[in-house]
Scaffold this motif. Structure first.
Motif, short mmCIF file in Angstrom:
data_model
loop_
_atom_site.label_atom_id
_atom_site.label_comp_id
_atom_site.label_asym_id
_atom_site.label_seq_id
_atom_site.Cartn_x
_atom_site.Cartn_y
_atom_site.Cartn_z
N ASP A 79 -20.43 -81.92 21.95
CA ASP A 79 -20.43 -83.29 22.28
C ASP A 79 -19.32 -83.98 21.27
O ASP A 79 -18.29 -84.67 21.42
CB ASP A 79 -21.57 -84.18 22.30
N GLU B 74 -15.82 -82.88 21.54
CA GLU B 74 -15.25 -83.53 22.71
C GLU B 74 -14.82 -84.87 22.15
O GLU B 74 -13.43 -85.34 22.47
CB GLU B 74 -16.14 -83.67 23.94
N ARG C 208 -14.66 -80.39 29.37
CA ARG C 208 -15.49 -80.26 28.30
C ARG C 208 -15.07 -79.22 27.27
O ARG C 208 -14.95 -77.86 27.94
CB ARG C 208 -17.09 -80.18 28.78
#
Length: 246
Positions: A132, A135, A164
């Motif tokens: 996360d 990204e 992703r």
């Protein structure tokens, strides 16, 4: 083009000297330092002055959060980090603090972005510890390659356009391929305080012609650095963690 990328030296003279000796033998075209020159370690004056000489000779250098803390007297850090910064500030002259203060938060060179923590708000010192965070970092820049440090743990995240990122843990001293079809975020580990269980210093060697990056491990006398930390009055844990790579 071959580029040596070093991060998180943390005033560790023994590790820095060992890595620079290795780098000299490799004779790269460019040297890049991703910040955190000081903090934790016992030799801040040596490291800052050495880096200043390298910058004068053509190296790039980015500011890290410990560099900013030393330059500005910030204390919003963990207890050991705060103690080390307070100790460091007493030993650095104004010229050293000014050098740290004027370092940029990021630097762009062609398709490569260099930053200490993350391209997502570099001034907030965000950690890239998972997909996360990777990204968000990649989405904050259009650079094909982003290189950072800060976590002290080497990692590569790669992503196809619109997808992703995928995490990859590179092997020590083994080249990892960089695909022409993907974007890459490379966390280069730490010279002066590795935290991946391997006490050897770590830096990245990028080869743009071969399209690969290698996380190079360089053993150094961490016992000597730990001895100097103990003798200086810095927290003993800062030396112990050098021995265990944590």
């Amino acid at each position: 083009m071959r580029i040596a990328i070093l991060s998180d030296i943390h005033a560790n003279r023994e590790a820095f000297e060992a890595v620079l000796e290795f780098v000299r033998k490799q004779a790269p075209d460019q040297l890049v330092l991703l910040g955190d020159l000081v903090g934790y370690g016992p030799d801040p004056v040596y490291v800052v002055e050495k880096v200043a000489d390298l910058v004068e000779g053509g190296a790039f250098c980015i500011k890290g959060n410990h560099d900013e803390a030393a330059a500005l007297g910030r204390t919003d850090m963990t207890e050991n980090a705060r103690t080390a910064i307070e100790w460091t500030r007493k030993r650095l002259a104004r010229e050293h603090l000014d050098f740290l203060a004027q370092l940029p938060l990021s630097s762009r060179s062609g398709d490569r972005l260099y930053v200490h923590a993350s391209a997502e708000r570099p001034e907030k010192w965000l950690y890239i510890r998972d997909v996360d965070a990777a990204e968000r970092c990649l989405s904050s820049s259009d650079a094909r390659f982003i290189f950072c440090g800060h976590t002290h743990i080497p990692a590569i995240y790669y992503a196809l356009p619109g997808s992703r990122p995928v995490h990859f843990r590179p092997l020590d001293s083994v080249g990892a391929p960089l695909s022409e079809l993907r974007r890459h975020l490379v966390v280069v580990g730490a010279v002066g305080q590795p935290r991946d269980g391997n006490p050897a210093a770590c830096f990245a060697l990028l080869d743009t012609e071969r399209r690969e990056v290698t996380m190079v491990r360089v053993p150094y006398d961490h016992e000597e650095t730990a001895r100097k930390i103990q003798a200086s009055g810095l927290p003993g844990w800062l030396g112990m963690r050098l021995k265990i790579g944590r």
